[in-house]
Design a protein around this motif. Structure first.
Motif, PDB file in Angstrom:
ATOM      1  N   ASN A 105       0.521  -0.080  11.183  1.00  0.00           N
ATOM      2  CA  ASN A 105       1.487   0.780  10.492  1.00  0.00           C
ATOM      3  C   ASN A 105       1.801   0.241   9.100  1.00  0.00           C
ATOM      4  OD1 ASN A 105       1.705   2.661  12.521  1.00  0.00           O
ATOM      5  ND2 ASN A 105       3.430   1.655  13.514  1.00  0.00           N
ATOM      6  N   LYS A 106       1.950  -1.084   9.006  1.00  0.00           N
ATOM      7  CA  LYS A 106       2.230  -1.668   7.688  1.00  0.00           C
ATOM      8  C   LYS A 106       1.078  -1.413   6.723  1.00  0.00           C
ATOM      9  CE  LYS A 106       5.439  -5.311   8.995  1.00  0.00           C
ATOM     10  NZ  LYS A 106       5.656  -6.744   9.157  1.00  0.00           N
ATOM     11  N   THR A 107      -0.138  -1.635   7.209  1.00  0.00           N
ATOM     12  CA  THR A 107      -1.284  -1.417   6.314  1.00  0.00           C
ATOM     13  C   THR A 107      -1.405   0.054   5.935  1.00  0.00           C
ATOM     14  OG1 THR A 107      -2.713  -1.293   8.249  1.00  0.00           O
ATOM     15  CG2 THR A 107      -2.613  -3.398   7.130  1.00  0.00           C
ATOM     16  N   ILE A 108      -1.169   0.937   6.921  1.00  0.00           N
ATOM     17  CA  ILE A 108      -1.209   2.374   6.604  1.00  0.00           C
ATOM     18  C   ILE A 108      -0.123   2.717   5.601  1.00  0.00           C
ATOM     19  CG2 ILE A 108      -0.773   4.661   7.595  1.00  0.00           C
ATOM     20  CD1 ILE A 108      -2.253   3.674  10.113  1.00  0.00           C
ATOM     21  N   ASN A 109       1.075   2.180   5.849  1.00  0.00           N
ATOM     22  CA  ASN A 109       2.176   2.452   4.923  1.00  0.00           C
ATOM     23  C   ASN A 109       1.868   1.902   3.534  1.00  0.00           C
ATOM     24  OD1 ASN A 109       3.744   3.868   6.719  1.00  0.00           O
ATOM     25  ND2 ASN A 109       4.866   2.075   7.429  1.00  0.00           N
ATOM     26  N   ASN A 110       1.328   0.686   3.480  1.00  0.00           N
ATOM     27  CA  ASN A 110       0.964   0.108   2.176  1.00  0.00           C
ATOM     28  C   ASN A 110      -0.072   0.977   1.474  1.00  0.00           C
ATOM     29  OD1 ASN A 110       2.680  -2.065   2.298  1.00  0.00           O
ATOM     30  ND2 ASN A 110       1.165  -3.437   3.205  1.00  0.00           N
ATOM     31  N   PHE A 111      -1.078   1.385   2.248  1.00  0.00           N
ATOM     32  CA  PHE A 111      -2.116   2.228   1.663  1.00  0.00           C
ATOM     33  C   PHE A 111      -1.533   3.549   1.183  1.00  0.00           C
ATOM     34  CE2 PHE A 111      -5.616   5.293   2.100  1.00  0.00           C
ATOM     35  CZ  PHE A 111      -6.513   4.720   1.220  1.00  0.00           C
ATOM     36  N   GLN A 112      -0.678   4.149   2.017  1.00  0.00           N
ATOM     37  CA  GLN A 112      -0.036   5.405   1.633  1.00  0.00           C
ATOM     38  C   GLN A 112       0.809   5.217   0.381  1.00  0.00           C
ATOM     39  OE1 GLN A 112       2.083   6.594   5.148  1.00  0.00           O
ATOM     40  NE2 GLN A 112       0.392   7.831   5.951  1.00  0.00           N
ATOM     41  N   ASN A 113       1.567   4.120   0.382  1.00  0.00           N
ATOM     42  CA  ASN A 113       2.411   3.865  -0.787  1.00  0.00           C
ATOM     43  C   ASN A 113       1.568   3.675  -2.045  1.00  0.00           C
ATOM     44  OD1 ASN A 113       4.806   4.100   0.611  1.00  0.00           O
ATOM     45  ND2 ASN A 113       4.917   1.910   1.087  1.00  0.00           N
ATOM     46  N   LYS A 114       0.472   2.956  -1.887  1.00  0.00           N
ATOM     47  CA  LYS A 114      -0.395   2.741  -3.050  1.00  0.00           C
ATOM     48  C   LYS A 114      -0.970   4.055  -3.545  1.00  0.00           C
ATOM     49  CE  LYS A 114      -1.805  -2.031  -2.234  1.00  0.00           C
ATOM     50  NZ  LYS A 114      -2.911  -2.932  -1.867  1.00  0.00           N
ATOM     51  N   THR A 115      -1.456   4.856  -2.607  1.00  0.00           N
ATOM     52  CA  THR A 115      -2.030   6.148  -3.027  1.00  0.00           C
ATOM     53  C   THR A 115      -0.952   7.049  -3.618  1.00  0.00           C
ATOM     54  OG1 THR A 115      -1.798   6.924  -0.749  1.00  0.00           O
ATOM     55  CG2 THR A 115      -3.949   6.109  -1.407  1.00  0.00           C
ATOM     56  N   ILE A 116       0.232   7.045  -3.020  1.00  0.00           N
ATOM     57  CA  ILE A 116       1.333   7.852  -3.567  1.00  0.00           C
ATOM     58  C   ILE A 116       1.675   7.367  -4.972  1.00  0.00           C
ATOM     59  CG2 ILE A 116       3.815   8.298  -3.318  1.00  0.00           C
ATOM     60  CD1 ILE A 116       3.314   8.452  -0.275  1.00  0.00           C
ATOM     61  N   ASN A 117       1.756   6.029  -5.117  1.00  0.00           N
ATOM     62  CA  ASN A 117       2.060   5.482  -6.451  1.00  0.00           C
ATOM     63  C   ASN A 117       0.984   5.864  -7.459  1.00  0.00           C
ATOM     64  OD1 ASN A 117       4.485   4.309  -5.779  1.00  0.00           O
ATOM     65  ND2 ASN A 117       3.569   2.344  -5.220  1.00  0.00           N
ATOM     66  N   LYS A 118      -0.275   5.799  -7.032  1.00  0.00           N
ATOM     67  CA  LYS A 118      -1.362   6.178  -7.938  1.00  0.00           C
ATOM     68  C   LYS A 118      -1.245   7.641  -8.335  1.00  0.00           C
ATOM     69  CE  LYS A 118      -4.978   2.901  -6.608  1.00  0.00           C
ATOM     70  NZ  LYS A 118      -6.292   2.743  -5.956  1.00  0.00           N
ATOM     71  N   LEU A 119      -1.004   8.474  -7.289  1.00  0.00           N
ATOM     72  CA  LEU A 119      -0.868   9.910  -7.574  1.00  0.00           C
ATOM     73  C   LEU A 119       0.318  10.173  -8.487  1.00  0.00           C
ATOM     74  CD1 LEU A 119      -1.663  11.477  -4.093  1.00  0.00           C
ATOM     75  CD2 LEU A 119      -3.025  11.668  -6.163  1.00  0.00           C
ATOM     76  N   GLN A 120       1.429   9.480  -8.182  1.00  0.00           N
ATOM     77  CA  GLN A 120       2.606   9.667  -9.030  1.00  0.00           C
ATOM     78  C   GLN A 120       2.314   9.229 -10.463  1.00  0.00           C
ATOM     79  OE1 GLN A 120       5.599   7.460  -6.953  1.00  0.00           O
ATOM     80  NE2 GLN A 120       6.363   9.232  -5.815  1.00  0.00           N
ATOM     81  N   ASN A 121       1.647   8.086 -10.583  1.00  0.00           N
ATOM     82  CA  ASN A 121       1.313   7.599 -11.925  1.00  0.00           C
ATOM     83  C   ASN A 121       0.396   8.573 -12.653  1.00  0.00           C
ATOM     84  OD1 ASN A 121       2.879   5.326 -11.752  1.00  0.00           O
ATOM     85  ND2 ASN A 121       1.203   4.013 -10.992  1.00  0.00           N
ATOM     86  N   LYS A 122      -0.600   9.105 -11.916  1.00  0.00           N
ATOM     87  CA  LYS A 122      -1.511  10.067 -12.540  1.00  0.00           C
ATOM     88  C   LYS A 122      -0.764  11.313 -12.992  1.00  0.00           C
ATOM     89  CE  LYS A 122      -5.938   8.862 -10.485  1.00  0.00           C
ATOM     90  NZ  LYS A 122      -7.022   9.306  -9.601  1.00  0.00           N
ATOM     91  N   THR A 123       0.120  11.817 -12.084  1.00  0.00           N
ATOM     92  CA  THR A 123       0.862  13.028 -12.456  1.00  0.00           C
ATOM     93  C   THR A 123       1.799  12.743 -13.613  1.00  0.00           C
ATOM     94  OG1 THR A 123       2.452  12.548 -10.709  1.00  0.00           O
ATOM     95  CG2 THR A 123       0.727  14.117 -10.195  1.00  0.00           C
ATOM     96  N   ILE A 124       2.425  11.574 -13.571  1.00  0.00           N
ATOM     97  CA  ILE A 124       3.320  11.216 -14.698  1.00  0.00           C
ATOM     98  C   ILE A 124       2.504  11.106 -15.982  1.00  0.00           C
ATOM     99  CG2 ILE A 124       4.719   9.334 -15.635  1.00  0.00           C
ATOM    100  CD1 ILE A 124       5.761   8.899 -12.749  1.00  0.00           C
ATOM    101  N   ASN A 125       1.356  10.429 -15.869  1.00  0.00           N
ATOM    102  CA  ASN A 125       0.505  10.300 -17.069  1.00  0.00           C
ATOM    103  C   ASN A 125       0.020  11.662 -17.545  1.00  0.00           C
ATOM    104  OD1 ASN A 125       0.740   7.551 -17.366  1.00  0.00           O
ATOM    105  ND2 ASN A 125      -1.044   7.100 -16.073  1.00  0.00           N
ATOM    106  N   ASN A 126      -0.352  12.513 -16.594  1.00  0.00           N
ATOM    107  CA  ASN A 126      -0.787  13.860 -16.975  1.00  0.00           C
ATOM    108  C   ASN A 126       0.327  14.618 -17.664  1.00  0.00           C
ATOM    109  OD1 ASN A 126      -3.407  13.625 -16.108  1.00  0.00           O
ATOM    110  ND2 ASN A 126      -2.991  14.453 -14.059  1.00  0.00           N
TER     111      ASN A 126
END
Length: 155
Positions: A105-126
């Motif tokens: 669960n921790k690894t899934i959550n970390n992965f999810q958080n990382k992907t969410i952060n990446k997506l958020q960063n991409k959308t913010i950058n966009n």
């Protein structure tokens, strides 16, 4: 009858007969006594043997019951140990499964958080890029509207 008749004739014979009769009675008594003592001895031996056999059987029974009790205790202890070992292994397996699940669960959550952060960063950058571009376009259009350069001079 014949003895009586002989006793009348000969008085010595009477005495001899009495003595003989006494001797016969004594011999009979001794034989009876011997037989009685033999039978008594046999009976005593039998009762003694019976008592001894009963004592031996009782001691054997006691020893067997003690042995059975020991075996039962060993079996009970073995069963208890098996049950305890099963319970311990189950609890260890449960703990391991829980820790594995929590790690997953921790690894899934970390992965999810990382992907969410990446997506958020991409959308913010966009969004930032879009807003910068729109701002640039607006300023360029404003500037170009303010300065109307004659076409002749541009050539």
């Amino acid at each position: 009858m014949l003895i009586r008749f002989q006793n009348r004739i000969n008085p010595e014979r009477k005495i001899i007969n009495k003595l003989l009769h006494k001797n016969v009675l004594r011999i009979q008594n001794t034989i009876i006594n011997l037989l009685l003592t033999k039978t008594l001895n046999k009976l005593q031996d039998k009762t003694i043997n019976n008592l001894l056999n009963k004592n031996i059987l009782n001691t054997r029974k006691k020893a067997i019951s003690k042995h059975i009790n020991k075996l039962q205790c060993k079996n009970i202890n073995n069963l208890q140990n098996k049950i305890i070992n099963k319970l311990q292994s189950k609890s260890i397996n449960n703990l391991l499964n829980k820790s594995i699940l929590s790690i997953q669960n921790k690894t899934i959550n970390n992965f999810q958080n990382k992907t969410i952060n990446k997506l958020q960063n991409k959308t913010i950058n966009n969004l930032l890029n879009k807003s910068i571009l729109s701002f640039q376009n607006k300023t360029i259009s404003k500037i170009s509207k303010k300065k109307k350069v004659p076409t002749a001079t541009l050539r």
